[in-house]
Design a protein around this motif. Structure first.
Motif, PDB file in Angstrom:
ATOM      1  N   GLU A 143     -13.218  24.734 -71.355  1.00  0.00           N
ATOM      2  CA  GLU A 143     -12.076  25.562 -71.770  1.00  0.00           C
ATOM      3  C   GLU A 143     -12.285  26.148 -73.175  1.00  0.00           C
ATOM      4  O   GLU A 143     -12.441  27.351 -73.337  1.00  0.00           O
ATOM      5  CB  GLU A 143     -10.822  24.684 -71.732  1.00  0.00           C
ATOM      6  N   ALA A 144     -12.297  25.277 -74.164  1.00  0.00           N
ATOM      7  CA  ALA A 144     -12.405  25.725 -75.560  1.00  0.00           C
ATOM      8  C   ALA A 144     -12.828  24.534 -76.405  1.00  0.00           C
ATOM      9  O   ALA A 144     -12.599  23.390 -76.016  1.00  0.00           O
ATOM     10  CB  ALA A 144     -11.051  26.240 -76.041  1.00  0.00           C
ATOM     11  N   PRO A 145     -13.418  24.800 -77.569  1.00  0.00           N
ATOM     12  CA  PRO A 145     -13.836  23.684 -78.420  1.00  0.00           C
ATOM     13  C   PRO A 145     -12.646  22.851 -78.880  1.00  0.00           C
ATOM     14  O   PRO A 145     -11.537  23.372 -79.045  1.00  0.00           O
ATOM     15  CB  PRO A 145     -14.478  24.371 -79.629  1.00  0.00           C
ATOM     16  N   GLY A 153     -19.903  22.905 -84.372  1.00  0.00           N
ATOM     17  CA  GLY A 153     -20.368  24.200 -83.844  1.00  0.00           C
ATOM     18  C   GLY A 153     -21.096  24.074 -82.513  1.00  0.00           C
ATOM     19  O   GLY A 153     -21.861  24.966 -82.128  1.00  0.00           O
ATOM     20  N   LEU A 154     -20.862  22.958 -81.780  1.00  0.00           N
ATOM     21  CA  LEU A 154     -21.513  22.742 -80.479  1.00  0.00           C
ATOM     22  C   LEU A 154     -20.480  22.358 -79.433  1.00  0.00           C
ATOM     23  O   LEU A 154     -19.517  21.644 -79.754  1.00  0.00           O
ATOM     24  CB  LEU A 154     -22.538  21.607 -80.593  1.00  0.00           C
ATOM     25  N   PRO A 155     -20.679  22.779 -78.177  1.00  0.00           N
ATOM     26  CA  PRO A 155     -19.683  22.434 -77.152  1.00  0.00           C
ATOM     27  C   PRO A 155     -19.828  20.991 -76.682  1.00  0.00           C
ATOM     28  O   PRO A 155     -20.934  20.433 -76.683  1.00  0.00           O
ATOM     29  CB  PRO A 155     -20.026  23.400 -76.005  1.00  0.00           C
ATOM     30  N   PHE A 156     -18.729  20.412 -76.278  1.00  0.00           N
ATOM     31  CA  PHE A 156     -18.693  19.082 -75.654  1.00  0.00           C
ATOM     32  C   PHE A 156     -19.487  18.030 -76.436  1.00  0.00           C
ATOM     33  O   PHE A 156     -20.439  17.441 -75.908  1.00  0.00           O
ATOM     34  CB  PHE A 156     -19.190  19.175 -74.203  1.00  0.00           C
ATOM     35  N   VAL A 157     -19.095  17.811 -77.677  1.00  0.00           N
ATOM     36  CA  VAL A 157     -19.744  16.748 -78.461  1.00  0.00           C
ATOM     37  C   VAL A 157     -18.741  15.650 -78.840  1.00  0.00           C
ATOM     38  O   VAL A 157     -19.123  14.635 -79.398  1.00  0.00           O
ATOM     39  CB  VAL A 157     -20.438  17.292 -79.740  1.00  0.00           C
ATOM     40  N   GLY A 158     -17.456  15.862 -78.537  1.00  0.00           N
ATOM     41  CA  GLY A 158     -16.433  14.848 -78.832  1.00  0.00           C
ATOM     42  C   GLY A 158     -16.377  13.818 -77.704  1.00  0.00           C
ATOM     43  O   GLY A 158     -17.307  13.722 -76.893  1.00  0.00           O
ATOM     44  N   PRO A 159     -15.287  13.065 -77.614  1.00  0.00           N
ATOM     45  CA  PRO A 159     -15.176  12.031 -76.578  1.00  0.00           C
ATOM     46  C   PRO A 159     -15.361  12.588 -75.157  1.00  0.00           C
ATOM     47  O   PRO A 159     -16.054  11.981 -74.338  1.00  0.00           O
ATOM     48  CB  PRO A 159     -13.754  11.488 -76.765  1.00  0.00           C
ATOM     49  N   ALA A 160     -14.784  13.765 -74.873  1.00  0.00           N
ATOM     50  CA  ALA A 160     -14.954  14.356 -73.530  1.00  0.00           C
ATOM     51  C   ALA A 160     -16.421  14.703 -73.297  1.00  0.00           C
ATOM     52  O   ALA A 160     -16.949  14.528 -72.189  1.00  0.00           O
ATOM     53  CB  ALA A 160     -14.080  15.593 -73.386  1.00  0.00           C
ATOM     54  N   PRO A 189      -5.714  26.035 -82.440  1.00  0.00           N
ATOM     55  CA  PRO A 189      -5.214  25.029 -83.387  1.00  0.00           C
ATOM     56  C   PRO A 189      -4.544  23.861 -82.667  1.00  0.00           C
ATOM     57  O   PRO A 189      -3.769  24.076 -81.724  1.00  0.00           O
ATOM     58  CB  PRO A 189      -4.193  25.801 -84.231  1.00  0.00           C
ATOM     59  N   GLY A 190      -4.875  22.661 -83.106  1.00  0.00           N
ATOM     60  CA  GLY A 190      -4.254  21.459 -82.522  1.00  0.00           C
ATOM     61  C   GLY A 190      -4.618  21.254 -81.052  1.00  0.00           C
ATOM     62  O   GLY A 190      -3.928  20.530 -80.352  1.00  0.00           O
ATOM     63  N   ASN A 191      -5.681  21.924 -80.591  1.00  0.00           N
ATOM     64  CA  ASN A 191      -6.145  21.807 -79.187  1.00  0.00           C
ATOM     65  C   ASN A 191      -5.113  22.286 -78.169  1.00  0.00           C
ATOM     66  O   ASN A 191      -5.102  21.808 -77.036  1.00  0.00           O
ATOM     67  CB  ASN A 191      -6.524  20.367 -78.818  1.00  0.00           C
ATOM     68  N   ARG A 192      -4.241  23.204 -78.587  1.00  0.00           N
ATOM     69  CA  ARG A 192      -3.262  23.688 -77.608  1.00  0.00           C
ATOM     70  C   ARG A 192      -3.990  24.492 -76.528  1.00  0.00           C
ATOM     71  O   ARG A 192      -5.130  24.919 -76.709  1.00  0.00           O
ATOM     72  CB  ARG A 192      -2.187  24.531 -78.298  1.00  0.00           C
ATOM     73  N   THR A 193      -3.286  24.675 -75.399  1.00  0.00           N
ATOM     74  CA  THR A 193      -3.864  25.471 -74.307  1.00  0.00           C
ATOM     75  C   THR A 193      -4.003  26.920 -74.783  1.00  0.00           C
ATOM     76  O   THR A 193      -3.073  27.459 -75.396  1.00  0.00           O
ATOM     77  CB  THR A 193      -2.920  25.416 -73.082  1.00  0.00           C
ATOM     78  N   PRO A 194      -5.139  27.547 -74.517  1.00  0.00           N
ATOM     79  CA  PRO A 194      -5.283  28.948 -74.955  1.00  0.00           C
ATOM     80  C   PRO A 194      -4.271  29.857 -74.251  1.00  0.00           C
ATOM     81  O   PRO A 194      -3.887  29.595 -73.108  1.00  0.00           O
ATOM     82  CB  PRO A 194      -6.704  29.316 -74.521  1.00  0.00           C
ATOM     83  N   THR A 195      -3.843  30.899 -74.951  1.00  0.00           N
ATOM     84  CA  THR A 195      -2.896  31.831 -74.339  1.00  0.00           C
ATOM     85  C   THR A 195      -3.647  32.825 -73.444  1.00  0.00           C
ATOM     86  O   THR A 195      -4.868  33.000 -73.578  1.00  0.00           O
ATOM     87  CB  THR A 195      -2.137  32.648 -75.409  1.00  0.00           C
ATOM     88  N   GLY A 223      -9.146  22.817 -65.248  1.00  0.00           N
ATOM     89  CA  GLY A 223      -8.265  23.809 -64.630  1.00  0.00           C
ATOM     90  C   GLY A 223      -8.333  25.184 -65.268  1.00  0.00           C
ATOM     91  O   GLY A 223      -8.374  26.193 -64.564  1.00  0.00           O
ATOM     92  N   THR A 224      -8.348  25.258 -66.597  1.00  0.00           N
ATOM     93  CA  THR A 224      -8.321  26.576 -67.257  1.00  0.00           C
ATOM     94  C   THR A 224      -9.582  27.361 -66.923  1.00  0.00           C
ATOM     95  O   THR A 224      -9.528  28.552 -66.595  1.00  0.00           O
ATOM     96  CB  THR A 224      -8.190  26.405 -68.784  1.00  0.00           C
ATOM     97  N   SER A 225     -10.708  26.681 -66.980  1.00  0.00           N
ATOM     98  CA  SER A 225     -11.970  27.356 -66.681  1.00  0.00           C
ATOM     99  C   SER A 225     -11.983  27.834 -65.223  1.00  0.00           C
ATOM    100  O   SER A 225     -12.373  28.973 -64.932  1.00  0.00           O
ATOM    101  CB  SER A 225     -13.118  26.385 -66.950  1.00  0.00           C
TER     102      SER A 225
END
Ligand code: URA
Length: 290
Positions: A143-145, A153-160, A189-195, A223-225
Motif C-alpha cells: 500500500e504505502a510506506p 527509504g526502503l519498502p517493507f522493512v518494519g514489522p510487516a 502521516p500516522g499511517n492513515r489509509t491513503p485517500t 486490500g488497498t493494493s
C-alpha cells in the motif's frame, strides 16, 4: 536522571504506538487564503455625560480630557505564499506524462522524485521507490510506506516487512529474488489509509513501475493494493485465493495476479496465516511450472 529515563521511555512508547508526528494543537486550514487585515480607524467611544446627582459642584466639573493610550495599529500578517492547488486530474495527467517518458527504473525514480502532484511528499521524510531485483519473476506491491520504511527509504522493512521476509522464506525465496514496491512512494502521516486523490495522483507511476519490471506474477499485498490495481471495490477476502489477471495497454501480455492478505493484518490476526500459506504454495507451484 530518573526523570530523563522516564521521558525517554515515554517517547519510545509514543513511537511504538505510532505517535511519531508533531502536530499543532489547533487545526490549521491551509487552503484558506490569508486574510488581508485593513486597520480600522480607531474611534474613541463617546463617554456618557457625567452624572451630577448627589455630587458637589467641584466634583461635577467636566472631566479633564487626558490622552488615552491608543493600541498600536494591528500589524498586517505576513502574506504566506499562496498554496498551489493542483486538481486531482492535473496531478494524474502530469504523473502520466512523466511516467510514460521514463524508459528505465532509474528514470522512473527520478521522475517520481521530481513530481509535485502528491501532497504526501511534503510530510514524508523520504521517497520509498522499490527494492529487490529489477528482472524478478515475482513483484510484490503493497500500500504505502510506514514509519520505518519512511526512515530507511526502503519498502517493507518494519514489522510487516519482517513477516513478509518469513513468508518469502516459506517458499524458499529471499528479498533479493523478488521485487517489492508500493502503490504510494510516500508515507501517509500516522499511517492513515491513503485517500483516493493521493492514489489517483500516483497511479501512473505504479502502472509504469509494473510495466518496467514486467514480472511473471504480480502479488498484490493487502486490500488497498488489490482494489487499486484490479480496479475493483471487492474486499481482499473476496479477491484473495484465486488467480486473476492484470492487463494494461503498455504490457505485451496480461500478468497473472494473486492478492494476498497484508502481513500487517496477519500480525494482528495470526489465525489467517493458514490461508496465506496456501496462497503462497500456489504461487510457488505456478512459478515452478514456468
Ligand atoms: N506496509 C505496506 O503496505 N508497505 C510497506 O512498505 C510497509 C508496510
Amino acid at each position: 536522571m530518573v526523570q530523563e529515563n522516564n521521558a525517554t521511555e515515554l517517547l519510545r512508547w509514543y513511537v511504538e504506538s505510532g505517535i511519531d508526528e508533531a502536530l499543532e494543537e489547533q487545526p490549521v486550514n491551509r487552503f484558506k487564503a490569508p486574510e488581508s487585515v485593513t486597520p480600522k480607524p480607531t474611534t474613541l467611544p463617546k463617554a456618557p455625560p457625567p452624572s451630577t446627582e448627589g455630587v458637589s459642584d467641584a466634583a461635577a466639573a467636566p472631566p479633564v480630557l487626558t490622552a488615552q493610550p491608543t493600541a498600536p495599529p494591528p500589524t498586517p500578517p505576513t502574506p504566506r505564499p499562496p498554496t498551489e492547488l493542483v486538481s486531482r486530474d492535473e496531478a494524474t495527467k502530469s504523473a502520466r506524462t512523466a511516467a510514460a517518458a521514463a524508459d528505465s527504473l532509474e528514470a522512473l525514480r527520478d521522475a517520481m522524485a521530481a513530481f509535485e502532484g502528491c501532497p504526501l511528499k511534503q510530510t514524508a521524510k523520504s521517497m520509498v521507490f522499490g527494492d529487490g531485483t529489477a528482472d524478478a519473476k515475482l513483484m510484490f506491491v503493497g500500500e504505502a510506506p510506514g514509519a520505518q520504511e519512511d526512515r530507511q527509504g526502503l519498502p517493507f522493512v518494519g514489522p510487516a516487512g519482517q513477516l513478509l521476509d518469513k513468508m518469502l522464506a516459506a517458499i524458499s525465496l529471499q528479498r533479493s529474488d523478488v521485487y517489492i514496491t508500493n502503490i504510494l512512494p510516500w508515507r501517509p502521516p500516522g499511517n492513515r489509509t491513503p485517500t483516493d486523490s493521493e492514489i489517483a495522483a500516483c497511479m501512473p507511476f505504479i502502472e509504469r513501475h509494473i510495466e518496467l519490471v514486467a514480472p511473471r506474477i504480480l502479488i498484490l499485498v493487502g486490500g488497498t493494493s488489490a482494489k487499486t490495481l484490479l480496479g475493483t471495490t471487492q474486499g481482499i477476502m473476496r479477491t484473495r485465493g484465486k488467480w486473476l489477471s492484470y492487463t494494461r495497454e503498455g504490457l505485451d501480455n496480461p500478468i497473472p495476479v494473486r492478492a494476498i492478505l497484508h502481513p500487517a493484518y496477519l500480525l494482528r490476526s495470526p489465525a489467517q496465516k493458514r490461508e496465506t500459506w496456501i496462497d503462497l504454495l500456489e504461487i510457488k507451484q505456478r512459478l515452478e511450472e514456468g
